[in-house]
Design a protein around this motif. Structure first.
Motif, PDB file in Angstrom:
ATOM      1  N   VAL A  58      42.971  35.755  48.177  1.00  0.00           N
ATOM      2  CA  VAL A  58      42.161  36.035  47.414  1.00  0.00           C
ATOM      3  C   VAL A  58      40.911  36.584  48.329  1.00  0.00           C
ATOM      4  O   VAL A  58      40.260  35.776  49.115  1.00  0.00           O
ATOM      5  N   PHE A  59      40.295  37.577  48.057  1.00  0.00           N
ATOM      6  CA  PHE A  59      39.270  38.166  48.640  1.00  0.00           C
ATOM      7  C   PHE A  59      37.880  38.242  47.834  1.00  0.00           C
ATOM      8  O   PHE A  59      36.848  37.688  48.534  1.00  0.00           O
ATOM      9  N   MET A  60      38.053  38.659  46.687  1.00  0.00           N
ATOM     10  CA  MET A  60      36.609  38.778  45.807  1.00  0.00           C
ATOM     11  C   MET A  60      37.093  38.500  44.293  1.00  0.00           C
ATOM     12  O   MET A  60      37.977  39.180  43.995  1.00  0.00           O
ATOM     13  N   LEU A  61      36.405  37.851  43.734  1.00  0.00           N
ATOM     14  CA  LEU A  61      36.341  37.807  42.178  1.00  0.00           C
ATOM     15  C   LEU A  61      34.821  37.876  41.588  1.00  0.00           C
ATOM     16  O   LEU A  61      34.171  37.235  41.931  1.00  0.00           O
ATOM     17  N   ARG A  62      35.020  39.100  40.841  1.00  0.00           N
ATOM     18  CA  ARG A  62      33.596  39.281  40.036  1.00  0.00           C
ATOM     19  C   ARG A  62      33.866  39.918  38.707  1.00  0.00           C
ATOM     20  O   ARG A  62      34.759  40.420  38.307  1.00  0.00           O
ATOM     21  N   VAL A  63      32.639  39.579  38.071  1.00  0.00           N
ATOM     22  CA  VAL A  63      33.159  39.734  36.546  1.00  0.00           C
ATOM     23  C   VAL A  63      31.367  40.406  36.131  1.00  0.00           C
ATOM     24  O   VAL A  63      30.467  40.204  36.592  1.00  0.00           O
ATOM     25  N   HIS A  64      31.663  41.433  35.328  1.00  0.00           N
ATOM     26  CA  HIS A  64      30.444  42.297  34.929  1.00  0.00           C
ATOM     27  C   HIS A  64      29.353  41.577  34.144  1.00  0.00           C
ATOM     28  O   HIS A  64      29.947  40.557  33.443  1.00  0.00           O
ATOM     29  N   PRO A  65      28.141  41.665  34.496  1.00  0.00           N
ATOM     30  CA  PRO A  65      27.418  40.677  33.693  1.00  0.00           C
ATOM     31  C   PRO A  65      27.346  40.509  32.466  1.00  0.00           C
ATOM     32  O   PRO A  65      27.089  39.508  31.858  1.00  0.00           O
ATOM     33  N   ASP A  66      27.895  41.766  31.777  1.00  0.00           N
ATOM     34  CA  ASP A  66      28.004  41.794  30.332  1.00  0.00           C
ATOM     35  C   ASP A  66      29.093  40.809  29.582  1.00  0.00           C
ATOM     36  O   ASP A  66      29.201  40.715  28.555  1.00  0.00           O
ATOM     37  N   PHE A  67      29.973  40.261  30.728  1.00  0.00           N
ATOM     38  CA  PHE A  67      31.064  39.533  30.208  1.00  0.00           C
ATOM     39  C   PHE A  67      31.469  38.382  30.905  1.00  0.00           C
ATOM     40  O   PHE A  67      32.232  37.604  30.744  1.00  0.00           O
ATOM     41  N   GLN A  68      30.106  37.938  31.571  1.00  0.00           N
ATOM     42  CA  GLN A  68      30.360  36.487  32.219  1.00  0.00           C
ATOM     43  C   GLN A  68      30.097  35.519  31.155  1.00  0.00           C
ATOM     44  O   GLN A  68      29.731  35.777  30.212  1.00  0.00           O
ATOM     45  N   ARG A  69      30.577  34.282  31.671  1.00  0.00           N
ATOM     46  CA  ARG A  69      30.593  33.114  30.828  1.00  0.00           C
ATOM     47  C   ARG A  69      31.532  33.134  29.395  1.00  0.00           C
ATOM     48  O   ARG A  69      31.157  32.748  28.477  1.00  0.00           O
ATOM     49  N   ARG A  70      32.547  34.184  29.545  1.00  0.00           N
ATOM     50  CA  ARG A  70      33.391  34.283  28.426  1.00  0.00           C
ATOM     51  C   ARG A  70      34.948  34.123  28.956  1.00  0.00           C
ATOM     52  O   ARG A  70      35.625  34.541  28.155  1.00  0.00           O
ATOM     53  N   GLY A  71      35.298  33.207  29.720  1.00  0.00           N
ATOM     54  CA  GLY A  71      36.468  32.991  30.120  1.00  0.00           C
ATOM     55  C   GLY A  71      37.169  34.239  31.114  1.00  0.00           C
ATOM     56  O   GLY A  71      38.512  34.038  31.292  1.00  0.00           O
ATOM     57  N   LEU A  72      36.698  35.230  31.190  1.00  0.00           N
ATOM     58  CA  LEU A  72      37.364  36.498  32.011  1.00  0.00           C
ATOM     59  C   LEU A  72      37.982  36.062  33.311  1.00  0.00           C
ATOM     60  O   LEU A  72      38.905  36.602  33.517  1.00  0.00           O
ATOM     61  N   ALA A  73      37.054  35.435  34.210  1.00  0.00           N
ATOM     62  CA  ALA A  73      37.409  35.154  35.612  1.00  0.00           C
ATOM     63  C   ALA A  73      38.773  34.354  35.581  1.00  0.00           C
ATOM     64  O   ALA A  73      39.660  34.409  36.234  1.00  0.00           O
ATOM     65  N   GLY A  74      38.665  33.318  34.447  1.00  0.00           N
ATOM     66  CA  GLY A  74      39.846  32.563  34.295  1.00  0.00           C
ATOM     67  C   GLY A  74      40.998  33.277  33.954  1.00  0.00           C
ATOM     68  O   GLY A  74      42.290  33.071  34.430  1.00  0.00           O
ATOM     69  N   VAL A  75      40.860  34.160  33.206  1.00  0.00           N
ATOM     70  CA  VAL A  75      42.069  35.275  32.749  1.00  0.00           C
ATOM     71  C   VAL A  75      42.622  35.879  33.882  1.00  0.00           C
ATOM     72  O   VAL A  75      43.742  36.008  33.891  1.00  0.00           O
ATOM     73  N   MET A  76      41.780  36.373  34.678  1.00  0.00           N
ATOM     74  CA  MET A  76      42.218  37.172  35.901  1.00  0.00           C
ATOM     75  C   MET A  76      43.124  36.083  36.936  1.00  0.00           C
ATOM     76  O   MET A  76      43.946  36.793  37.153  1.00  0.00           O
ATOM     77  N   MET A  77      42.411  35.145  37.159  1.00  0.00           N
ATOM     78  CA  MET A  77      42.973  34.158  38.067  1.00  0.00           C
ATOM     79  C   MET A  77      44.239  33.624  37.563  1.00  0.00           C
ATOM     80  O   MET A  77      45.329  33.621  38.197  1.00  0.00           O
ATOM     81  N   ASP A  78      44.343  33.457  36.336  1.00  0.00           N
ATOM     82  CA  ASP A  78      45.669  32.955  35.842  1.00  0.00           C
ATOM     83  C   ASP A  78      46.808  34.039  35.913  1.00  0.00           C
ATOM     84  O   ASP A  78      47.926  33.943  35.943  1.00  0.00           O
ATOM     85  N   ALA A  79      46.260  35.180  35.476  1.00  0.00           N
ATOM     86  CA  ALA A  79      47.195  36.512  35.695  1.00  0.00           C
ATOM     87  C   ALA A  79      47.742  36.535  36.978  1.00  0.00           C
ATOM     88  O   ALA A  79      48.855  37.070  37.238  1.00  0.00           O
ATOM     89  N   LEU A  80      46.758  36.356  38.309  1.00  0.00           N
ATOM     90  CA  LEU A  80      47.479  36.396  39.431  1.00  0.00           C
ATOM     91  C   LEU A  80      48.592  35.509  39.862  1.00  0.00           C
ATOM     92  O   LEU A  80      49.474  35.852  40.387  1.00  0.00           O
TER      93      LEU A  80
END
Length: 408
Positions: A58-80
């Motif tokens: 893993v090199f970088m994980l980032r979420v647009h400010p409009d979608f932070q703290r809504r579980g999106l980072a976890g969704v992407m990591m689970d998908a990996l």
């Protein structure tokens, strides 16, 4: 998964895995995992993939400010984890924000995280000393910010690992970079066009001849304007993915949706190695001058309707060129064929013989027309005297009389 403060919409959330262009010296394959919501980019996970598919860094994980703290980072990591179900995962070292996020994340398969297993199991893929250094950095971050950091799963958390890491460092197997040969296969490059409404309507009209529409599209773009600031991929889908990735991170212009166009080139046998930056599955031309190419096919589609893709081949191939950096750096042959805007000069158009490949077809058509005219003349009744009519009104000043092919 991280706490979901507001939740994500059930409709309009999409995950997309695609190639990432990396330095030619990086032997692993670059990948993006992009999350979009309502057609706009919401987050991105960048990582490197071992050529055998059994290790991920893993090199970088980032979420647009409009979608932070809504579980999106976890969704992407689970998908990996789901995309590579048997691969080792190396999360590397974490920033302050990364450490705080990791503190609330729950891995779906912790035993595939190299930080949670002894080096003897994964040292062929990652340098054990580097991994030990990352673990020490993350442990410091957790201590400094008062975080647990899922320490219960980490292998020998809090112990000094220099000796064990050094013991297994020799097991690491370096990967040799693989570079595509532009002369061995067709290449595909993409451009994103905001077409005038009339041109857009015509090239996307499936009732019209596909080759004529492709020709019109190439004429509109300019034969000498094939994109320079682009990677030329070994697959058409990768070229479309490049265009889509750029579109996700930009606000679409007003008017018709963007058209993504992919130009397919015949293998470039005469390309000098010094003029290209070759990656594992793509190549970028870096010299300031132009590059003469032959276009074999065009494929195009609207940015928001990728399932409706148009395609047309050229036989024979169409001579074109990848544009130079500036008109002053164009070759003499380029200047003779194209103007400063990259469009065919009139002399080039007249000098080309666009119907040379259709000689037999045109001859057969002429014979049918001549034969039909002879038959009609043989069977037609004798002409009668023309009726007496008043002479036609002369055309008004400045008005052209109707002629062949012209409507009154």
């Amino acid at each position: 998964m991280a706490a979901d403060a507001q939740g994500l919409p059930e409709e309009g959330l999409a995950l997309w895995l695609t190639e990432q262009k990396v330095s030619p010296g990086v032997p692993w394959l670059g990948r993006h995992l992009v999350a979009s919501v309502g057609g706009a980019a919401a987050g991105q996970l960048d990582f490197f993939l071992h050529p055998d598919g059994q290790a991920v860094k893993v090199f970088m994980l980032r979420v647009h400010p409009d979608f932070q703290r809504r579980g999106l980072a976890g969704v992407m990591m689970d998908a990996l984890y789901a995309a590579y179900p048997t691969a080792w995962i190396n999360h590397g070292w974490r920033t302050k924000e990364g450490a705080q996020w990791w503190n609330g994340y729950r891995e779906p398969v912790p035993h595939r995280n190299v930080h949670n297993r002894p080096p003897a199991e994964w040292a062929a893929y990652f340098d054990a000393v580097d991994v030990a250094s990352d673990k020490a950095h993350n442990a410091h971050q957790n201590s400094h910010y008062g975080l647990d950091g899922n320490r219960g799963a980490v292998y020998r958390y809090g112990e000094r690992l220099e000796t064990e890491a050094a013991l297994h460092a020799s097991a690491y197997r370096q990967v040799a970079p693989v570079h595509v040969d532009p002369g061995s296969q067709p290449l595909h490059g993409a451009a994103r066009l905001a077409l005038p409404p009339a041109v857009h309507a015509y090239v996307h009209d499936r009732t019209q001849d596909s080759r004529e529409r492709a020709t019109a599209l190439l004429e509109h773009f300019g034969h000498g304007n094939l994109p320079r600031r682009a990677y030329w991929n070994t697959t058409r889908q990768a070229a479309f993915a490049d265009a889509h990735h750029e579109t996700l991170f930009e606000r679409p212009p007003a008017g018709p949706p963007l058209t993504h166009v992919v130009f397919t080139l015949a293998p470039l046998q005469a390309l000098a190695p010094s003029t290209a930056q070759a990656l594992a599955t793509s190549v970028e031309f870096q010299h300031p001058g132009d590059t003469a190419v032959d276009v074999t096919e065009l494929a195009w589609r609207e940015a928001d309707r990728p399932h409706l893709t148009h395609q047309a081949g050229f036989a024979p191939n169409v001579a074109a060129a990848i544009a130079p950096v500036s008109a002053q750096q164009a070759s003499a042959s380029y200047q003779a064929r194209y103007d400063e805007a990259g469009f065919l000069r009139a002399t080039a158009r007249n000098g080309a013989r666009p119907f040379a490949d259709r000689a037999a077809q045109i001859q057969a058509m002429a014979e049918r027309l001549l034969g039909g005219r002879t038959e009609r003349a043989r069977t037609a009744p004798p002409p009668s005297a023309p009726p007496q009519t008043a002479p036609p009104h002369p055309p008004a000043p400045g008005q052209r009389p109707p002629g062949p092919g012209r409507r009154a």
